[in-house]
Design a protein around this motif. Structure first.
Motif, PDB file in Angstrom:
ATOM      1  N   ILE A   8      21.450  -2.945  -5.260  1.00  0.00           N
ATOM      2  CA  ILE A   8      20.818  -3.166  -6.565  1.00  0.00           C
ATOM      3  C   ILE A   8      19.818  -2.077  -6.947  1.00  0.00           C
ATOM      4  CG2 ILE A   8      21.131  -5.660  -6.407  1.00  0.00           C
ATOM      5  CD1 ILE A   8      18.190  -5.969  -5.777  1.00  0.00           C
ATOM      6  N   LYS A   9      19.338  -1.302  -5.944  1.00  0.00           N
ATOM      7  CA  LYS A   9      18.346  -0.271  -6.236  1.00  0.00           C
ATOM      8  C   LYS A   9      18.733   1.116  -5.756  1.00  0.00           C
ATOM      9  CE  LYS A   9      14.094  -2.975  -6.658  1.00  0.00           C
ATOM     10  NZ  LYS A   9      12.670  -3.040  -6.257  1.00  0.00           N
ATOM     11  N   GLY A  10      19.779   1.202  -4.974  1.00  0.00           N
ATOM     12  CA  GLY A  10      20.187   2.501  -4.458  1.00  0.00           C
ATOM     13  C   GLY A  10      19.392   2.910  -3.234  1.00  0.00           C
ATOM     14  N   VAL A  11      19.590   4.158  -2.812  1.00  0.00           N
ATOM     15  CA  VAL A  11      18.945   4.671  -1.602  1.00  0.00           C
ATOM     16  C   VAL A  11      17.431   4.622  -1.709  1.00  0.00           C
ATOM     17  CG1 VAL A  11      18.670   6.694  -0.119  1.00  0.00           C
ATOM     18  CG2 VAL A  11      20.917   6.143  -1.069  1.00  0.00           C
ATOM     19  N   SER A  12      16.880   4.982  -2.867  1.00  0.00           N
ATOM     20  CA  SER A  12      15.423   5.047  -3.030  1.00  0.00           C
ATOM     21  C   SER A  12      14.767   3.677  -2.984  1.00  0.00           C
ATOM     22  CB  SER A  12      15.076   5.733  -4.355  1.00  0.00           C
ATOM     23  OG  SER A  12      15.576   4.980  -5.448  1.00  0.00           O
ATOM     24  N   GLY A  13      15.522   2.623  -3.292  1.00  0.00           N
ATOM     25  CA  GLY A  13      14.931   1.290  -3.326  1.00  0.00           C
ATOM     26  C   GLY A  13      15.148   0.480  -2.072  1.00  0.00           C
ATOM     27  N   SER A  14      15.819   1.061  -1.094  1.00  0.00           N
ATOM     28  CA  SER A  14      16.074   0.347   0.152  1.00  0.00           C
ATOM     29  C   SER A  14      15.626   1.198   1.336  1.00  0.00           C
ATOM     30  CB  SER A  14      17.573   0.008   0.288  1.00  0.00           C
ATOM     31  OG  SER A  14      18.305   1.173   0.584  1.00  0.00           O
ATOM     32  N   GLU A  15      15.679   0.588   2.516  1.00  0.00           N
ATOM     33  CA  GLU A  15      15.334   1.310   3.747  1.00  0.00           C
ATOM     34  C   GLU A  15      16.501   1.188   4.711  1.00  0.00           C
ATOM     35  OE1 GLU A  15      11.794  -0.970   4.502  1.00  0.00           O
ATOM     36  OE2 GLU A  15      10.505   0.603   3.704  1.00  0.00           O
ATOM     37  N   LEU A  16      17.699   1.441   4.173  1.00  0.00           N
ATOM     38  CA  LEU A  16      18.921   1.249   4.931  1.00  0.00           C
ATOM     39  C   LEU A  16      19.237   2.498   5.740  1.00  0.00           C
ATOM     40  CD1 LEU A  16      21.262  -0.721   5.444  1.00  0.00           C
ATOM     41  CD2 LEU A  16      22.466   0.362   3.527  1.00  0.00           C
TER      42      LEU A  16
ATOM     43  N   MET B 140      18.764  -8.973  11.896  1.00  0.00           N
ATOM     44  CA  MET B 140      19.843  -9.170  10.931  1.00  0.00           C
ATOM     45  C   MET B 140      19.304  -9.552   9.557  1.00  0.00           C
ATOM     46  SD  MET B 140      22.156  -8.153  12.772  1.00  0.00           S
ATOM     47  CE  MET B 140      23.370  -8.201  11.459  1.00  0.00           C
ATOM     48  N   ALA B 141      18.245 -10.332   9.518  1.00  0.00           N
ATOM     49  CA  ALA B 141      17.651 -10.682   8.220  1.00  0.00           C
ATOM     50  C   ALA B 141      17.132  -9.434   7.518  1.00  0.00           C
ATOM     51  CB  ALA B 141      16.518 -11.690   8.419  1.00  0.00           C
ATOM     52  N   ASP B 142      16.452  -8.579   8.264  1.00  0.00           N
ATOM     53  CA  ASP B 142      15.930  -7.333   7.699  1.00  0.00           C
ATOM     54  C   ASP B 142      17.075  -6.432   7.231  1.00  0.00           C
ATOM     55  OD1 ASP B 142      13.696  -5.349   7.293  1.00  0.00           O
ATOM     56  OD2 ASP B 142      14.843  -4.243   8.790  1.00  0.00           O
ATOM     57  N   TYR B 143      18.134  -6.370   8.022  1.00  0.00           N
ATOM     58  CA  TYR B 143      19.267  -5.506   7.684  1.00  0.00           C
ATOM     59  C   TYR B 143      19.977  -5.982   6.421  1.00  0.00           C
ATOM     60  CZ  TYR B 143      23.272  -2.459   8.513  1.00  0.00           C
ATOM     61  OH  TYR B 143      24.243  -1.498   8.405  1.00  0.00           O
TER      62      TYR B 143
ATOM     63  N   LEU C 265       0.830  -1.201   0.000  1.00  0.00           N
ATOM     64  CA  LEU C 265       0.000   0.000   0.000  1.00  0.00           C
ATOM     65  C   LEU C 265       0.867   1.255   0.000  1.00  0.00           C
ATOM     66  CD1 LEU C 265      -2.789   1.369   0.224  1.00  0.00           C
ATOM     67  CD2 LEU C 265      -2.616   1.067   2.720  1.00  0.00           C
ATOM     68  N   ALA C 266       1.954   1.227   0.783  1.00  0.00           N
ATOM     69  CA  ALA C 266       2.862   2.376   0.832  1.00  0.00           C
ATOM     70  C   ALA C 266       3.478   2.637  -0.535  1.00  0.00           C
ATOM     71  CB  ALA C 266       3.947   2.132   1.870  1.00  0.00           C
ATOM     72  N   ARG C 267       3.811   1.547  -1.264  1.00  0.00           N
ATOM     73  CA  ARG C 267       4.412   1.734  -2.578  1.00  0.00           C
ATOM     74  C   ARG C 267       3.370   2.141  -3.620  1.00  0.00           C
ATOM     75  NH1 ARG C 267       7.833  -1.978  -0.149  1.00  0.00           N
ATOM     76  NH2 ARG C 267       6.538  -3.804  -0.491  1.00  0.00           N
ATOM     77  N   ILE C 268       2.140   1.644  -3.515  1.00  0.00           N
ATOM     78  CA  ILE C 268       1.079   2.022  -4.450  1.00  0.00           C
ATOM     79  C   ILE C 268       0.734   3.502  -4.302  1.00  0.00           C
ATOM     80  CG2 ILE C 268      -1.398   1.760  -4.932  1.00  0.00           C
ATOM     81  CD1 ILE C 268      -1.067  -1.225  -4.382  1.00  0.00           C
ATOM     82  N   THR C 269       0.615   3.944  -3.058  1.00  0.00           N
ATOM     83  CA  THR C 269       0.172   5.319  -2.790  1.00  0.00           C
ATOM     84  C   THR C 269       1.336   6.285  -2.565  1.00  0.00           C
ATOM     85  OG1 THR C 269      -0.005   4.845  -0.411  1.00  0.00           O
ATOM     86  CG2 THR C 269      -1.985   4.498  -1.772  1.00  0.00           C
ATOM     87  N   ASN C 270       2.557   5.753  -2.630  1.00  0.00           N
ATOM     88  CA  ASN C 270       3.754   6.560  -2.370  1.00  0.00           C
ATOM     89  C   ASN C 270       3.661   7.243  -1.001  1.00  0.00           C
ATOM     90  OD1 ASN C 270       6.318   7.537  -3.037  1.00  0.00           O
ATOM     91  ND2 ASN C 270       5.496   9.429  -3.900  1.00  0.00           N
ATOM     92  N   ASN C 271       3.194   6.473  -0.033  1.00  0.00           N
ATOM     93  CA  ASN C 271       3.021   6.970   1.334  1.00  0.00           C
ATOM     94  C   ASN C 271       3.978   6.219   2.256  1.00  0.00           C
ATOM     95  OD1 ASN C 271       2.117   8.133   3.692  1.00  0.00           O
ATOM     96  ND2 ASN C 271       0.135   7.100   3.703  1.00  0.00           N
ATOM     97  N   LYS C 272       5.277   6.428   2.018  1.00  0.00           N
ATOM     98  CA  LYS C 272       6.294   5.754   2.810  1.00  0.00           C
ATOM     99  C   LYS C 272       6.770   6.674   3.928  1.00  0.00           C
ATOM    100  CE  LYS C 272       8.018   3.376  -1.329  1.00  0.00           C
ATOM    101  NZ  LYS C 272       9.209   3.156  -2.191  1.00  0.00           N
ATOM    102  N   SER C 273       7.086   6.095   5.059  1.00  0.00           N
ATOM    103  CA  SER C 273       7.605   6.890   6.174  1.00  0.00           C
ATOM    104  C   SER C 273       8.475   6.005   7.051  1.00  0.00           C
ATOM    105  CB  SER C 273       6.457   7.471   7.007  1.00  0.00           C
ATOM    106  OG  SER C 273       5.748   6.439   7.677  1.00  0.00           O
ATOM    107  N   ARG C 274       9.407   6.638   7.763  1.00  0.00           N
ATOM    108  CA  ARG C 274      10.245   5.876   8.682  1.00  0.00           C
ATOM    109  C   ARG C 274       9.403   5.313   9.820  1.00  0.00           C
ATOM    110  NH1 ARG C 274      15.083   8.977  10.047  1.00  0.00           N
ATOM    111  NH2 ARG C 274      16.018   7.890   8.286  1.00  0.00           N
TER     112      ARG C 274
END
Length: 311
Positions: A169-177, A157-160, A97-106
């Motif tokens: 593979i996707k850069g800053v915009s494609g990850s949540e690092l 660790m799995a999430d990280y 839903l966050a990706r469909i609506t571009n409603n991403k947040s930390r």
């Protein structure tokens, strides 16, 4: 009320766009949870329901599942299994839903990570109480708490590692690092303007990120050097080689997170041998975690030393 309508062709493309990466997605997720999550996400988009709301609702279903596992009646356990499966479908839906609506947040990312911890805390507590009712001594809580702590490390660790892979593979915009230093600076800057609840959440996330970084020292050196040398864009040869060497580890990140552990949890519930779940978590999943961390550190050390030699 704003409507969210898609053509058939757009729906197909949009579903693919809601997936993080083929490298990091598990088969069960791609063919089961993600399609269900996508339909939930479309429904929520039409009703203007936010991703964070979906995440919070998933917590109630996941905790409800744990409560059902307290009872020795198999039919109640089966209801709990259904609740846990639906909770994970919601967990898939919030990100889609966050990706469909571009409603991403930390905050959404933090809530999403905490949701699973709430589910499994409920499950571990319920199983310990169930086993005590069946005559097990109080030391069963040692196994339960130990397995719970292990689950926190495994999930962290799995999430990280998945986000590190997505970064390459996707850069800053494609990850949540995220990293602790940046998070701490933001916390210090915004503390006076932020309410108590959000400060507590932010501090908890900083501690969570510190845990991830402390378990991956060579990876931290490698990432710091990469960001220093390639501030704007990573070279394609580095991306290709890192992806090739790191991709095999992605299957282990999936094993220690949800699907594999839940399949075995359901098996022990059907057999009415729930204590085995704690042993499985402590012995099998921790062994996979140790292997995964050691392998990632070797890969990171190799790349770090190679980049350092070129400096």
């Amino acid at each position: 009320m704003k409507e969210f309508n898609l053509t058939e062709e757009q729906s197909k493309v949009s579903f693919e766009n809601t997936l993080k990466s083929n490298d990091t997605e598990e088969k069960i997720d791609i063919y089961f949870y993600r399609p269900i999550g996508y339909q939930i996400a479309l429904f929520c988009a039409k009703l203007n329901i936010t991703p964070n709301t979906v995440t919070i609702v998933s917590i109630f279903f996941g905790v409800g599942a744990g409560i059902m596992f307290y009872f020795p009646d198999l039919w109640l356990n089966v209801i709990g299994m259904g609740l846990l499966i639906f909770a994970n479908s919601l967990d898939s839906a919030d990100g889609q839903l966050a990706r469909i609506t571009n409603n991403k947040s930390r905050l959404g990312r933090i809530l999403d990570g905490f949701a699973g911890d709430f589910w499994f805390a409920s499950i571990h507590i319920a199983i310990c109480l169930r086993l005590q009712n069946e005559g097990w001594p109080a030391w069963i809580w040692v196994l339960g708490v130990g397995a719970g702590v292990s689950h926190v490390f495994q999930s962290a660790m799995a999430d990280y590692y998945r986000n590190v892979h997505l970064f390459f593979i996707k850069g800053v915009s494609g990850s949540e690092l995220d990293n602790t230093a940046d998070l701490q600076r933001e916390y210090d800057r915004d503390a006076k303007q932020t309410n108590l609840f959000l400060r507590i959440v932010a501090k908890g996330y900083i501690n969570y990120t510190q845990l991830q970084e402390r378990c991956s020292p060579y990876l931290q050196k490698f990432l710091a050097l990469v960001k220093k040398k390639y501030a704007t864009e990573l070279p394609s040869e580095l991306i290709t080689e890192f992806r090739t060497l790191n991709k095999p580890l992605m299957k282990y990140t999936n094993i220690i997170q949800f699907n594999t552990r839940v399949i075995f949890l359901f098996l022990w519930l059907f057999l009415d041998e729930t204590w085995i779940y704690f042993v499985f978590d402590l012995v099998v999943l921790n062994s996979i975690l140790i292997y995964m961390v050691n392998r990632q550190e070797k890969i990171s050390r190799m790349f770090y030393e190679r980049l350092l030699a070129k400096a």
